[in-house]
Design a protein around this motif. Sequence first.
Motif, PDB file in Angstrom:
ATOM      1  N   ALA A   6       0.839  -1.199   0.000  1.00  0.00           N
ATOM      2  CA  ALA A   6       0.000   0.000   0.000  1.00  0.00           C
ATOM      3  C   ALA A   6       0.873   1.248   0.000  1.00  0.00           C
ATOM      4  N   ASP A   7       2.009   1.181   0.698  1.00  0.00           N
ATOM      5  CA  ASP A   7       2.911   2.317   0.826  1.00  0.00           C
ATOM      6  C   ASP A   7       4.342   1.767   0.811  1.00  0.00           C
ATOM      7  N   MET A   8       4.971   1.789  -0.351  1.00  0.00           N
ATOM      8  CA  MET A   8       6.303   1.193  -0.515  1.00  0.00           C
ATOM      9  C   MET A   8       7.320   1.820   0.419  1.00  0.00           C
ATOM     10  N   SER A   9       7.251   3.113   0.608  1.00  0.00           N
ATOM     11  CA  SER A   9       8.209   3.791   1.468  1.00  0.00           C
ATOM     12  C   SER A   9       8.097   3.298   2.909  1.00  0.00           C
ATOM     13  N   ALA A  10       6.868   3.237   3.429  1.00  0.00           N
ATOM     14  CA  ALA A  10       6.662   2.772   4.808  1.00  0.00           C
ATOM     15  C   ALA A  10       7.082   1.313   4.946  1.00  0.00           C
ATOM     16  N   PHE A  11       6.734   0.503   3.966  1.00  0.00           N
ATOM     17  CA  PHE A  11       7.074  -0.921   4.017  1.00  0.00           C
ATOM     18  C   PHE A  11       8.596  -1.107   3.985  1.00  0.00           C
ATOM     19  N   TRP A  12       9.257  -0.447   3.035  1.00  0.00           N
ATOM     20  CA  TRP A  12      10.705  -0.620   2.889  1.00  0.00           C
ATOM     21  C   TRP A  12      11.448  -0.100   4.121  1.00  0.00           C
ATOM     22  N   THR A  13      10.992   1.033   4.662  1.00  0.00           N
ATOM     23  CA  THR A  13      11.603   1.574   5.885  1.00  0.00           C
ATOM     24  C   THR A  13      11.504   0.551   7.011  1.00  0.00           C
ATOM     25  N   VAL A  26      11.086  -2.789   6.707  1.00  0.00           N
ATOM     26  CA  VAL A  26      11.911  -3.966   6.376  1.00  0.00           C
ATOM     27  C   VAL A  26      13.363  -3.710   6.742  1.00  0.00           C
ATOM     28  N   VAL A  27      13.893  -2.561   6.318  1.00  0.00           N
ATOM     29  CA  VAL A  27      15.302  -2.231   6.570  1.00  0.00           C
ATOM     30  C   VAL A  27      15.549  -2.053   8.064  1.00  0.00           C
ATOM     31  N   ALA A  28      14.673  -1.325   8.747  1.00  0.00           N
ATOM     32  CA  ALA A  28      14.856  -1.078  10.180  1.00  0.00           C
ATOM     33  C   ALA A  28      14.827  -2.375  10.981  1.00  0.00           C
ATOM     34  N   GLN A  29      13.984  -3.300  10.588  1.00  0.00           N
ATOM     35  CA  GLN A  29      13.854  -4.571  11.303  1.00  0.00           C
ATOM     36  C   GLN A  29      14.840  -5.624  10.803  1.00  0.00           C
ATOM     37  N   GLY A  30      15.416  -5.383   9.629  1.00  0.00           N
ATOM     38  CA  GLY A  30      16.295  -6.385   9.019  1.00  0.00           C
ATOM     39  C   GLY A  30      15.514  -7.609   8.556  1.00  0.00           C
ATOM     40  N   PHE A  75      14.401  -8.915   5.671  1.00  0.00           N
ATOM     41  CA  PHE A  75      14.437  -8.969   4.214  1.00  0.00           C
ATOM     42  C   PHE A  75      13.731 -10.198   3.657  1.00  0.00           C
ATOM     43  N   ASP A  76      13.391 -11.174   4.523  1.00  0.00           N
ATOM     44  CA  ASP A  76      12.618 -12.323   4.062  1.00  0.00           C
ATOM     45  C   ASP A  76      11.166 -11.934   3.779  1.00  0.00           C
ATOM     46  N   PHE A  77      10.753 -10.698   4.097  1.00  0.00           N
ATOM     47  CA  PHE A  77       9.418 -10.209   3.790  1.00  0.00           C
ATOM     48  C   PHE A  77       9.319  -9.710   2.348  1.00  0.00           C
ATOM     49  N   VAL A  78      10.441  -9.696   1.629  1.00  0.00           N
ATOM     50  CA  VAL A  78      10.476  -9.088   0.304  1.00  0.00           C
ATOM     51  C   VAL A  78      10.731 -10.138  -0.767  1.00  0.00           C
ATOM     52  N   ASP A  79       9.844 -10.189  -1.733  1.00  0.00           N
ATOM     53  CA  ASP A  79      10.094 -10.848  -3.009  1.00  0.00           C
ATOM     54  C   ASP A  79      10.231  -9.651  -3.942  1.00  0.00           C
ATOM     55  N   LYS A  80       9.454  -9.604  -4.976  1.00  0.00           N
ATOM     56  CA  LYS A  80       9.295  -8.346  -5.709  1.00  0.00           C
ATOM     57  C   LYS A  80       7.969  -7.751  -5.265  1.00  0.00           C
TER      58      LYS A  80
END
Length: 142
Positions: free
Chosen positions: A82-89, A91-95, A97-102
């Motif tokens: 819904a919000d790529m910026s919030a999601f990516w922030t 993911v990175v903050a929590q480490g 990265f298994d939450f990300v495919d494309k």
Amino acid sequence: MSDTTEAPQEVDFDRLAGKYVKLRDKIHDLEAEQKKQIAPYKDTLEKLSDYMLEHLNRLSADSVKTSAGTVSRLSKHTASIADMSAFWTWVVAQGNFDFVDKKANVTAVHDFIETHKIPVPGVNFSTRQVVGVRRPTKKAIS
């Protein structure tokens, strides 16, 4: 050794390219026609699925076994960003990265929500009920 390759005189690339384009166009046309032919069957299959799901829900049943196959209610999960910026922030903050495919990883998002009882920031998560029909198993020949 020469840096340039000359096409043999007997190869008519103009004719071959023309045939290739015609063949590719024919495949495209046949696929489009097949898609049109299949559409009413897919529509009917979806209507049957919706009808069976409605009745499974009325019966409060997860499945019904019949001689033609087992009708089951299945859960299909989706997770879209819904919000790529919030999601990516997040993911990175929590480490995480298994939450990300494309896209958001549906299984990881589902498991996180189940465990923590909070949504993953920036992700739309939904679950919908669908019907699955499994063929009856063939009895082994003795």
